[in-house]
Design a protein around this motif. Structure first.
Motif, PDB file in Angstrom:
ATOM      1  N   GLY A 187     -30.150  -1.079  12.658  1.00 54.47           N
ATOM      2  CA  GLY A 187     -30.033   0.351  12.835  1.00 54.47           C
ATOM      3  C   GLY A 187     -29.857   1.090  11.521  1.00 54.47           C
ATOM      4  O   GLY A 187     -30.035   0.544  10.431  1.00 54.47           O
ATOM      5  N   ASP A 188     -29.498   2.372  11.633  1.00 54.48           N
ATOM      6  CA  ASP A 188     -29.297   3.230  10.469  1.00 54.48           C
ATOM      7  C   ASP A 188     -28.239   4.266  10.822  1.00 54.48           C
ATOM      8  O   ASP A 188     -27.535   4.132  11.834  1.00 54.48           O
ATOM      9  N   LEU A 189     -28.115   5.303  10.004  1.00 53.55           N
ATOM     10  CA  LEU A 189     -27.112   6.337  10.271  1.00 53.55           C
ATOM     11  C   LEU A 189     -27.343   6.997  11.618  1.00 53.55           C
ATOM     12  O   LEU A 189     -26.391   7.317  12.355  1.00 53.55           O
ATOM     13  N   PHE A 190     -28.608   7.223  11.974  1.00 50.98           N
ATOM     14  CA  PHE A 190     -28.911   7.871  13.250  1.00 50.98           C
ATOM     15  C   PHE A 190     -28.467   7.015  14.432  1.00 50.98           C
ATOM     16  O   PHE A 190     -27.848   7.507  15.378  1.00 50.98           O
ATOM     17  N   SER A 191     -28.780   5.726  14.378  1.00 51.90           N
ATOM     18  CA  SER A 191     -28.407   4.845  15.483  1.00 51.90           C
ATOM     19  C   SER A 191     -26.892   4.673  15.561  1.00 51.90           C
ATOM     20  O   SER A 191     -26.340   4.494  16.650  1.00 51.90           O
ATOM     21  N   PHE A 192     -26.212   4.750  14.403  1.00 48.52           N
ATOM     22  CA  PHE A 192     -24.752   4.663  14.424  1.00 48.52           C
ATOM     23  C   PHE A 192     -24.166   5.833  15.190  1.00 48.52           C
ATOM     24  O   PHE A 192     -23.274   5.657  16.045  1.00 48.52           O
ATOM     25  N   VAL A 193     -24.625   7.060  14.907  1.00 49.22           N
ATOM     26  CA  VAL A 193     -24.105   8.233  15.614  1.00 49.22           C
ATOM     27  C   VAL A 193     -24.440   8.142  17.103  1.00 49.22           C
ATOM     28  O   VAL A 193     -23.608   8.449  17.959  1.00 49.22           O
ATOM     29  N   SER A 194     -25.644   7.683  17.422  1.00 48.05           N
ATOM     30  CA  SER A 194     -26.037   7.558  18.831  1.00 48.05           C
ATOM     31  C   SER A 194     -25.188   6.523  19.555  1.00 48.05           C
ATOM     32  O   SER A 194     -24.773   6.730  20.704  1.00 48.05           O
ATOM     33  N   ALA A 195     -24.899   5.384  18.896  1.00 45.98           N
ATOM     34  CA  ALA A 195     -24.174   4.292  19.552  1.00 45.98           C
ATOM     35  C   ALA A 195     -22.667   4.503  19.552  1.00 45.98           C
ATOM     36  O   ALA A 195     -21.992   4.128  20.522  1.00 45.98           O
ATOM     37  N   CYS A 196     -22.135   5.085  18.481  1.00 50.82           N
ATOM     38  CA  CYS A 196     -20.677   5.190  18.326  1.00 50.82           C
ATOM     39  C   CYS A 196     -20.156   6.609  18.476  1.00 50.82           C
ATOM     40  O   CYS A 196     -18.944   6.832  18.389  1.00 50.82           O
ATOM     41  N   GLY A 197     -21.050   7.554  18.694  1.00 48.12           N
ATOM     42  CA  GLY A 197     -20.640   8.949  18.753  1.00 48.12           C
ATOM     43  C   GLY A 197     -19.725   9.290  19.900  1.00 48.12           C
ATOM     44  O   GLY A 197     -19.026  10.311  19.857  1.00 48.12           O
ATOM     45  N   ALA A 198     -19.708   8.452  20.941  1.00 47.07           N
ATOM     46  CA  ALA A 198     -18.830   8.715  22.087  1.00 47.07           C
ATOM     47  C   ALA A 198     -17.412   8.223  21.852  1.00 47.07           C
ATOM     48  O   ALA A 198     -16.501   8.563  22.620  1.00 47.07           O
ATOM     49  N   ASN A 199     -17.207   7.408  20.807  1.00 41.35           N
ATOM     50  CA  ASN A 199     -15.889   6.833  20.530  1.00 41.35           C
ATOM     51  C   ASN A 199     -15.149   7.678  19.500  1.00 41.35           C
ATOM     52  O   ASN A 199     -15.633   7.842  18.373  1.00 41.35           O
ATOM     53  N   ASP A 200     -13.976   8.201  19.861  1.00 34.12           N
ATOM     54  CA  ASP A 200     -13.222   8.958  18.864  1.00 34.12           C
ATOM     55  C   ASP A 200     -12.566   7.981  17.891  1.00 34.12           C
ATOM     56  O   ASP A 200     -12.660   6.762  18.028  1.00 34.12           O
ATOM     57  N   PHE A 201     -11.863   8.518  16.892  1.00 28.21           N
ATOM     58  CA  PHE A 201     -11.345   7.673  15.820  1.00 28.21           C
ATOM     59  C   PHE A 201     -10.171   6.808  16.261  1.00 28.21           C
ATOM     60  O   PHE A 201      -9.796   5.871  15.561  1.00 28.21           O
ATOM     61  N   SER A 202      -9.594   7.086  17.413  1.00 29.02           N
ATOM     62  CA  SER A 202      -8.544   6.214  17.932  1.00 29.02           C
ATOM     63  C   SER A 202      -9.136   4.935  18.516  1.00 29.02           C
ATOM     64  O   SER A 202      -8.505   3.881  18.498  1.00 29.02           O
ATOM     65  N   LEU A 203     -10.378   5.015  19.018  1.00 29.39           N
ATOM     66  CA  LEU A 203     -11.045   3.833  19.574  1.00 29.39           C
ATOM     67  C   LEU A 203     -11.813   3.054  18.507  1.00 29.39           C
ATOM     68  O   LEU A 203     -11.833   1.831  18.514  1.00 29.39           O
ATOM     69  N   ARG A 204     -12.449   3.770  17.609  1.00 25.57           N
ATOM     70  CA  ARG A 204     -13.181   3.151  16.514  1.00 25.57           C
ATOM     71  C   ARG A 204     -12.785   3.877  15.236  1.00 25.57           C
ATOM     72  O   ARG A 204     -13.234   4.999  14.981  1.00 25.57           O
ATOM     73  N   PRO A 205     -11.901   3.285  14.423  1.00 25.88           N
ATOM     74  CA  PRO A 205     -11.367   3.988  13.246  1.00 25.88           C
ATOM     75  C   PRO A 205     -12.462   4.455  12.295  1.00 25.88           C
ATOM     76  O   PRO A 205     -13.576   3.921  12.263  1.00 25.88           O
ATOM     77  N   LEU A 206     -12.113   5.455  11.511  1.00 24.77           N
ATOM     78  CA  LEU A 206     -12.998   5.970  10.480  1.00 24.77           C
ATOM     79  C   LEU A 206     -13.464   4.831   9.574  1.00 24.77           C
ATOM     80  O   LEU A 206     -12.668   4.005   9.131  1.00 24.77           O
TER      81      LEU A 206
END
Length: 368
Positions: free
Chosen positions: A2-21
């Protein structure tokens, strides 16, 4: 991959408490610094999606520093559209954006975001202005460039406005600015720095790192380079360097949208032979050139380019035919023995450095 676009698409639903910065997020923020957020300043502080909408609704800026190539604009627009619909970034607050451009050789922009009570400062890298490219070359011949000083002043302003934790990041020259500001900040500001991350930014003089990089700062600074880096291999870097896989080879590896992402993080890859050869060649070449020679060549080159009245690389490309005559006249007007000797020395020094580097790589005597 993937790339930056796929990261936002795949992880965009997770806030920083679920997937840290993570550093993929930081590279996204570094990319945002290339966007013109001045139309959002009347609403600051405001949620990042509101700032993005204000920016997208505004008329294109006539400022030369906001001129991008068509493929860059297209990728920026795609990223912004994804961010608008990603809950992960909805609670980020847009705090500040600033931009400076001096045709004589300074190009600077920076963005500040608030994330979970901390401030993140993202420094813009080189844009398409000739002033920005001239400042890049000045890194090789000046102990400090104007944008490095401005980066430090920007950090101090944001540190004074916010008493909490701070982090810095930037792509290309922006990464260099992040490292410079971190190393030159007062001790009380350095104590609040969570990290300073450079994404394929040129390094700093080795004597600067030896003098200012404390063990604490060494643990908080890191550099991410594409596997075939040609920019981040310049000068000296802090000890934490990570090499990332990229979709393309050659100079296009510097473009962050081509960096490979998988399972919510960057994909590691060893440094390519070409990148190692380029690093050795540039090191050997610069050692053969005095600071005065580097500065003279920079001034000569940009005197010639500025004879076209172009402000950006786009201007040079669009007017390539009409620019040919002014460039030819500028070259002819500068044909004298000092300039001939300078250019000949630059040329032959490069080929000697290339031959020396090839010998080192072929013999296996390269230093780790």
């Amino acid at each position: 991959m993937g790339d930056l676009f796929s990261f936002v698409s795949a992880c965009g639903a997770n806030d920083f408490s679920l997937r840290p910065l993570c550093d993929v997020d930081r590279l996204i923020f570094a990319q945002l610094s290339y966007c013109d957020f001045l139309p959002a300043m009347p609403f600051a502080p405001c949620p990042l999606p509101q700032a993005i909408r204000a920016m997208l609704a505004a008329a294109p800026s006539p400022d030369a520093s906001e001129e991008r190539f068509a493929f860059q604009r297209s990728d920026d627009q795609r990223l912004l559209s994804l961010l608008l619909h990603a809950p992960r970034y909805a609670r980020i607050m847009f705090i500040d954006f600033t931009r400076l451009l001096c045709p004589d050789g300074q190009q600077f922009a920076a963005l500040t975001l608030a994330i979970d009570g901390a401030r993140l400062l993202a420094y813009r890298g080189t844009d398409n202005t000739l002033a920005g490219w001239k400042e890049d070359l000045a890194l090789s011949c000046q102990p400090c460039i104007a944008s490095q000083q401005e980066a430090l002043r920007y950090l101090l302003r944001q540190a004074q406005a916010h008493p909490g934790a701070l982090s810095l990041c930037g792509h290309s020259k922006g990464g260099n600015l992040a490292l410079y500001a971190a190393l030159h900040a007062p001790a009380d500001v350095q104590d609040r720095l969570a990290c300073a991350v450079s994404f394929d930014g040129p390094g700093l003089p080795s004597e600067t790192l030896e003098r200012l990089l404390t063990p604490v700062l060494a643990a908080r600074t890191r550099v991410l380079l594409p596997e075939g880096s040609l920019i981040g291999i310049l000068f000296s870097q802090p000890p934490q360097v990570r090499t990332i896989a990229c979709k393309w080879m050659g100079p296009l590896q510097h473009y962050p949208y081509f960096w490979q992402v998988e399972d919510g993080g960057f994909v590691d890859s060893p440094q390519t032979l070409f990148s190692r050869a380029a690093a050795l060649t540039m090191e050997k070449w610069l050692l053969r050139l005095t600071l005065a020679q580097r500065e003279q060549f920079t001034e000569l080159l940009f005197d010639i380019l500025q004879s076209t009245q172009a402000q950006t690389l786009n201007d040079l490309v669009r007017g390539w035919f009409s620019n040919t005559l002014p460039i030819a006249r500028a070259i002819l007007s500068r044909v004298d023995m000092p300039n001939i000797r300078l250019c000949a020395h630059m040329f032959f020094s490069f080929w000697r450095a290339l031959a020396e580097s090839a010998g080192i790589l072929l013999s296996g005597s390269e230093k780790p």
